[in-house]
Design an enzyme around this catalytic site. Structure first.
Site, PDB file in Angstrom:
ATOM      1  N   LYS A 180       3.879   1.092   5.090  1.00  0.00           N
ATOM      2  CA  LYS A 180       3.568  -0.268   5.537  1.00  0.00           C
ATOM      3  C   LYS A 180       4.413  -0.681   6.740  1.00  0.00           C
ATOM      4  CE  LYS A 180       1.039  -1.880   1.601  1.00  0.00           C
ATOM      5  NZ  LYS A 180       0.957  -2.629   0.354  1.00  0.00           N
ATOM      6  N   ARG A 182       2.280   3.623  -5.395  1.00  0.00           N
ATOM      7  CA  ARG A 182       1.027   3.890  -4.686  1.00  0.00           C
ATOM      8  C   ARG A 182       1.417   4.565  -3.375  1.00  0.00           C
ATOM      9  NH1 ARG A 182      -2.346   1.239  -1.207  1.00  0.00           N
ATOM     10  NH2 ARG A 182      -4.581   1.396  -1.631  1.00  0.00           N
TER      11      ARG A 182
HETATM   12  N1  HH2 Z   1      -1.810  -2.011  -0.617  1.00  0.00           N
HETATM   13  C1  HH2 Z   1      -2.950  -1.770   0.057  1.00  0.00           C
HETATM   14  C2  HH2 Z   1      -4.178  -1.732  -0.601  1.00  0.00           C
HETATM   15  N2  HH2 Z   1      -4.253  -1.898  -1.931  1.00  0.00           N
HETATM   16  N3  HH2 Z   1      -3.180  -2.274  -3.986  1.00  0.00           N
HETATM   17  C3  HH2 Z   1      -2.064  -2.502  -4.693  1.00  0.00           C
HETATM   18  N4  HH2 Z   1      -2.129  -2.663  -6.024  1.00  0.00           N
HETATM   19  N5  HH2 Z   1      -0.841  -2.580  -4.089  1.00  0.00           N
HETATM   20  C4  HH2 Z   1      -0.692  -2.428  -2.760  1.00  0.00           C
HETATM   21  O1  HH2 Z   1       0.449  -2.533  -2.245  1.00  0.00           O
HETATM   22  C5  HH2 Z   1      -1.867  -2.180  -1.965  1.00  0.00           C
HETATM   23  C6  HH2 Z   1      -3.123  -2.116  -2.632  1.00  0.00           C
HETATM   24  C7  HH2 Z   1      -2.895  -1.565   1.535  1.00  0.00           C
HETATM   25  O2  HH2 Z   1      -2.712  -0.225   1.852  1.00  0.00           O
HETATM   26  P1  HH2 Z   1      -3.857   0.818   2.262  1.00  0.00           P
HETATM   27  O3  HH2 Z   1      -4.867   0.953   1.177  1.00  0.00           O
HETATM   28  O4  HH2 Z   1      -3.203   2.074   2.663  1.00  0.00           O
HETATM   29  O5  HH2 Z   1      -4.492   0.226   3.567  1.00  0.00           O
HETATM   30  P2  HH2 Z   1      -5.835  -0.573   3.876  1.00  0.00           P
HETATM   31  O6  HH2 Z   1      -5.800  -1.854   3.113  1.00  0.00           O
HETATM   32  O7  HH2 Z   1      -5.787  -0.786   5.369  1.00  0.00           O
HETATM   33  O8  HH2 Z   1      -7.006   0.273   3.455  1.00  0.00           O
END
Ligand code: HH2
Length: 273
Positions: free
Chosen positions: A201, A242
C-alpha cells in the site's frame, strides 16, 4: 504453522498493484495455482479495484470477471470473494467461495444466510473520495469500535465466522495507518480474529521514499515493507494477512510461528539450544 495468508488475486484492469496482470482468465487461474504452491491458505478474488479514486464496476462485469476464476480455484483452496455487491457475492459463493470479504459492511445477512465466513473491514467514506480528507478524533478507538459493532451485528445475524480488519489505507492517512498498526494488540484483545491488509500500500511507498529522499516508491518496491508490516502484525497476534507476495508472507508466518509470535519470537530448537 503460524498466521494464515490470504493471497490477493485481482481480476481487474486497474488495481493499484496487480491491475491488468490477471484480467485474462487463464493468467488469473495460473496465478492462483502459483499462490497455492507458495502456501496460501485462502485466495481473495476481486473483480473491482477499491483503490483511492476508483469508480464502481457494473455488477454483471464483476461477476463475469470473478466467477470463472473462483470456479477453477475453489476445488483446490479456500476462496474468498472481495466485493461490495450482493449479486457478486452470491454468484461467487455458488461457484465455490466460502468467505465474503466485504469492504462496505453491507453483506453480513447474505453471508449468514449462505453459511460462509465474513470479513468486517473499516472504511471511512467511499473509495472514490476516501483519501481526500480522512479525519478522526481517536482513530484507533473509532476503528476498533466500528469493527466490533459490525462483527457483533454479523454474529447476531447468524454468521459463525467473523473477522475484523482495520482497513489500512481506506480513508486513512499514513499517520492513521501507523497509529492502527501500532495498536493491533487492541484489535486482537477484542477476541475477534484479526485480518490485516497492508500489502504494497501507498503509505509504505511514502515511508520508504521519505527516508532516501526519492519521493514515493512504487508498488513493486514495497515488497520488503509489506513483509515487515505482516510480520509485525503476526507478532502482535494477527491471525491472517492479506498479501500480494504470498511466498514472502508464508515464510514470515512460518518464522513467527504458532502462538502469534508472542515475544520473543520462537526459535527452532537447534538454534535456541
Ligand atoms: N485492501 C484492498 C482490497 N480489499 N480487503 C480487506 N479485508 N482488507 C484490505 O486491506 C483490503 C481489502 C486493496 O488492495 P488491492 O486489492 O491490492 O487493490 P485494489 O483495491 O486496487 O484492487
Amino acid at each position: 504453522m503460524g498466521a494464515r495468508v490470504m493471497g490477493i488475486l485481482n481480476v481487474t484492469p486497474d488495481s493499484f498493484s496487480d491491475g491488468g496482470r490477471y484480467l485474462d482468465r487463464a493468467a488469473a487461474i495460473a496465478r492462483g495455482h502459483q499462490m497455492i504452491a507458495e502456501g496460501a491458505d485462502v485466495i481473495d478474488v476481486g473483480g473491482e479495484s477499491t483503490r483511492p479514486g476508483a469508480a464502481e464496476v457494473d455488477a454483471a462485469l464483476e461477476v463475469a470477471r470473478v466467477v470463472p476464476v473462483v470456479e477453477a480455484l475453489a476445488p483446490h483452496i479456500r476462496v474468498s470473494v472481495d466485493t461490495r455487491k450482493a449479486e457478486v457475492a452470491e454468484a461467487a459463493i455458488a461457484a465455490g467461495a466460502t468467505m465474503v470479504n466485504d469492504i462496505s459492511t453491507t453483506l453480513a445477512d447474505l453471508a449468514a444466510s449462505l453459511g460462509v465466513g465474513y470479513v468486517v473491514m473499516h472504511m471511512q467514506g467511499e473509495p472514490a473520495t476516501m483519501q481526500e480528507a480522512p479525519s478522526y478524533g481517536d482513530v484507533v478507538t473509532e476503528v476498533l469500535e466500528f469493527c466490533c459493532e459490525h462483527a457483533e451485528a454479523a454474529r447476531a445475524a447468524g454468521c459463525t465466522e467473523v473477522w475484523i480488519d482495520p482497513g489500512i489505507g481506506f480513508g486513512k492517512t499514513t499517520a492513521h495507518n501507523l497509529a492502527l498498526l501500532g495498536c493491533l494488540d487492541r484489535f486482537v484483545s477484542s477476541g475477534w480474529p484479526v485480518l490485516v491488509g497492508a500489502s504494497r500500500k501507498r503509505f509504505l511507498g511514502e515511508l520508504l521514499g521519505r527516508s532516501d529522499g526519492t519521493g514515493i516508491v512504487g508498488p513493486s518496491d514495497r515488497v520488503e515493507g509489506s513483509v515487515t508490516v505482516a510480520t509485525w502484525g503476526m507478532a502482535h497476534g494477527v491471525q491472517m494477512v492479506r498479501a500480494h507476495d504470498v511466498r514472502a508472507a508464508v515464510h514470515a508466518a512460518r518464522i513467527v510461528g504458532d502462538d502469534g509470535g508472542r515475544p520473543p519470537v520462537r526459535l527452532p530448537a537447534e538454534v535456541s539450544s
